[in-house]
Enzyme design. Structure first.
Site, PDB file in Angstrom:
ATOM      1  N   LYS A 169       0.984  -1.106  -0.018  1.00  0.00           N
ATOM      2  CA  LYS A 169      -0.071  -0.111   0.051  1.00  0.00           C
ATOM      3  C   LYS A 169       0.800   1.132  -0.057  1.00  0.00           C
ATOM      4  CE  LYS A 169      -2.204   0.851   4.128  1.00  0.00           C
ATOM      5  NZ  LYS A 169      -2.720   0.346   5.369  1.00  0.00           N
ATOM      6  N   SER A 244      -7.561   0.844   5.863  1.00  0.00           N
ATOM      7  CA  SER A 244      -6.735   1.470   4.782  1.00  0.00           C
ATOM      8  C   SER A 244      -5.986   0.755   3.706  1.00  0.00           C
ATOM      9  CB  SER A 244      -5.600   2.659   5.331  1.00  0.00           C
ATOM     10  OG  SER A 244      -4.838   1.863   6.188  1.00  0.00           O
ATOM     11  N   SER A 268      -7.178  -1.850   9.332  1.00  0.00           N
ATOM     12  CA  SER A 268      -7.033  -1.614   8.041  1.00  0.00           C
ATOM     13  C   SER A 268      -6.092  -2.804   7.197  1.00  0.00           C
ATOM     14  CB  SER A 268      -5.707  -0.341   8.097  1.00  0.00           C
ATOM     15  OG  SER A 268      -6.506   0.746   8.464  1.00  0.00           O
TER      16      SER A 268
END
Length: 568
Positions: A169, A244, A268
């Protein structure tokens, strides 16, 4: 444009109502007083207010769901079929086939690059890439294998993932790739080196090739920002991917990457794994280094809550990944120690007991959990017990309270990349005319940040004590051979923007972060809406191997990741 204007107008109206609702909740908190050294409630007024707020919230949720269905329709586009069977392999299987020369790293890399290029126009998953450099790294891996310098056994031991593509990410640093965390003021920042976890994966032979999307500042559970836009769910493009690590969940669910790294401070890793039907593991506290992440934890407490962990379509990939990124701490986890599931004690709870402003758990999820427990009770012959931990009702409050730190950096400073602060009120006005560089939720977080619990207040100390008491309850219950089965999230992936009125649903995962316990999100197939369902498996500190063993068994029985159509 007309549709966008209608959506903005409706969202503004809905959020105005939600803010009024939040203000009433704030007044409830202010009614609580400290008395005789204990935190006491004015029960009657709070009970009445709570009932009114919860009824209003349920109505609001139904209204917004009706409105979003009207806009998006029942179902959106799904991921395209798979035409190359390489994409169906686990990371562990690919590594074996590469080092035994049944596949080349180059052809594996080409397959996943082609898949990402096919996916991205529709689902907006990859925000940066190093495809050409990755192909060169793949050539080097193939040459090393062909040279015979290392035996197959040595390769398996020293470079267990040699030649396998890996993604991560856009908040975990990868040398030369963007390192923005979805923040506008970081749009030109690139990694000057790898994060510690990615450096360990490179050392093990994995080849970084793609960087995936995140929410603004990684602090929301829908993946959208003003730099790269919104990421869409591979099972239904009208639904969210979570956050996230949302892009990371999506890229793997759509067979765009064999495995990857995520990070988790409130769910997340586990929420995106759940929404996208893959496996994601949040390791025990202080096991994996957070070096190379942004935003960075601002205290020792937050460093305990935040953790980097593995994400994969296949449960069998989690353990070898964790073994690598745990580095010197791997010995604490005893991952190679076998787990006899008959000797494991299973405790489960089907919901949080009725948390305020939290959605009820979907029937599909409850049924899936009951079927899983029936399997361990009847087939495995394990000890299975249904329990009720009352403090889980307060999960959201406990998380918000424990996240407050003396050294806290405010969110308006984070959005300015610690170079001054944004003015959230000005940004809100700009947002309504489409001129802000920040998302609505980012701006509202900056505005409302100071309205909740504050550090070193009576309410703060009460919530810390509640966290400690819940942790004591869980650790006593679990011991060194118990797991707690709990929903990862109360609903399947909602529509885009819908988390705005279901904001506290993240509490199912967030509470585990402030407890510092390991947890694995496990898919259980698709529910009646055609979207992934699942559960999380929680164990005591450093008993990660129990979570992973249960995940592997559930994958064997329920099938795990649901692949797209295969046309190869």
């Amino acid at each position: 444009m007309k549709l966008r204007e209608r959506l903005k107008a409706k969202t503004k109206s809905v959020l105005k109502s939600l803010n009024a609702c939040a203000n009433r909740v704030g007044k409830m908190d202010s009614n609580q007083q400290q008395s005789g050294g204990k935190f006491m409630d004015k029960k009657k007024p709070q009970s009445l207010t709570k009932t009114v707020v919860n009824v209003f919230h349920k109505f609001l949720v139904l209204l917004v769901r009706w409105f979003l269905k009207l806009i998006y329709g029942e179902h959106g586009p799904k991921m395209p079929p798979i035409r190359n069977l390489i994409l169906m392999e686990s990371a562990t299987s690919l590594a074996l086939k590469i080092r035994t020369r049944k596949l080349t790293s180059v052809e594996v890399m080409e397959a996943f690059i082609a898949r990402c290029e096919e996916l991205n126009p529709q689902f907006n998953i990859v925000v940066d890439q190093r495809y050409q450099e990755a192909l060169k790294d793949a050539e080097k891996a193939d040459k090393l294998i062909a040279s015979g310098t290392l035996t197959v056994e040595q390769l398996a031991s020293e470079k267990p993932f040699l030649g396998v593509p890996i993604s991560t990410k856009d908040c975990i640093k990868v040398k030369d790739l963007l390192h923005t965390a979805g923040i506008w003021k970081r749009r030109l920042i690139r990694g000057d080196c790898d994060s510690h976890a990615m450096a360990l994966m490179r050392k093990a032979g994995a080849i970084p090739f793609a960087l995936t999307n995140v929410p603004e500042c990684c602090m929301w559970w829908e993946t959208v920002n003003t730099l790269h836009g919104r990421t869409r769910n591979p099972y239904d493009a009208n639904r969210i991917v979570g956050g996230s690590s949302g892009g990371e969940g999506a890229i793997q669910a759509a067979a765009g990457s064999p495995f990857g790294l995520g990070s988790d401070i409130g769910g997340s890793i586990r929420m995106p794994a759940f929404f996208n039907g893959i496996f994601g593991h949040k390791p025990s506290k202080h096991i994996v280094s957070n070096d190379g992440q942004y935003p960075e934890p601002v205290s020792g407490e937050q460093d305990m809550f935040l953790v980097i962990g593995p994400m994969s379509r296949y449960a069998t990939d989690l353990k070898p990944m964790l073994q690598i990124i745990a580095d010197q701490n791997a010995k604490k986890l005893r991952l190679d120690e076998p787990v006899d599931l008959k000797q494991v004690k299973f405790f489960y709870q089907l919901n949080d007991g009725g948390g305020s402003l939290v959605s009820p758990v979907d029937m599909d999820i409850r049924d899936g959990m009951e079927k899983a427990m029936a399997h361990f009770r009847s087939t495995v012959k394990a000890d299975v017990r249904k329990v009720y931990l009352d403090k889980l009702r307060k999960s959201a409050q406990i998380w918000f309270g424990n996240m407050k730190q003396k050294e806290e950096i405010t969110f308006d400073a984070q959005l300015a990349n610690l170079d001054g602060k944004i003015n959230p009120y000005v940004e809100l006005l700009k947002w309504f005319v489409g001129q802000s560089n920040h998302t609505f939720i980012g701006i509202m977080t900056a505005i409302t940040e100071r309205s909740g619990v504050q550090y070193d207040t009576p309410l703060y100390h009460y919530l810390v004590s509640q966290r400690n008491e819940l942790l004591q309850e869980l650790t006593t219950m679990l011991g060194d051979n118990g797991v707690f089965i709990y929903p990862t999230h109360p609903t399947v992936a909602p529509y885009h923007n819908e988390p705005l009125v279901r904001a506290l649903n993240f509490s199912y995962t967030a509470i585990i972060n402030v407890l510092g316990l390991p947890s694995t999100s496990v898919p259980l197939g698709l529910g009646r809406e055609g979207l992934p369902i699942g559960l999380q498996v929680i164990a005591n500190v450093n008993q990660d191997r129990l979570c992973l063993a249960v995940a592997c068994e559930l994958e064997r029985v329920f099938g795990g990741w649901v692949a797209p159509e295969v046309l190869a």
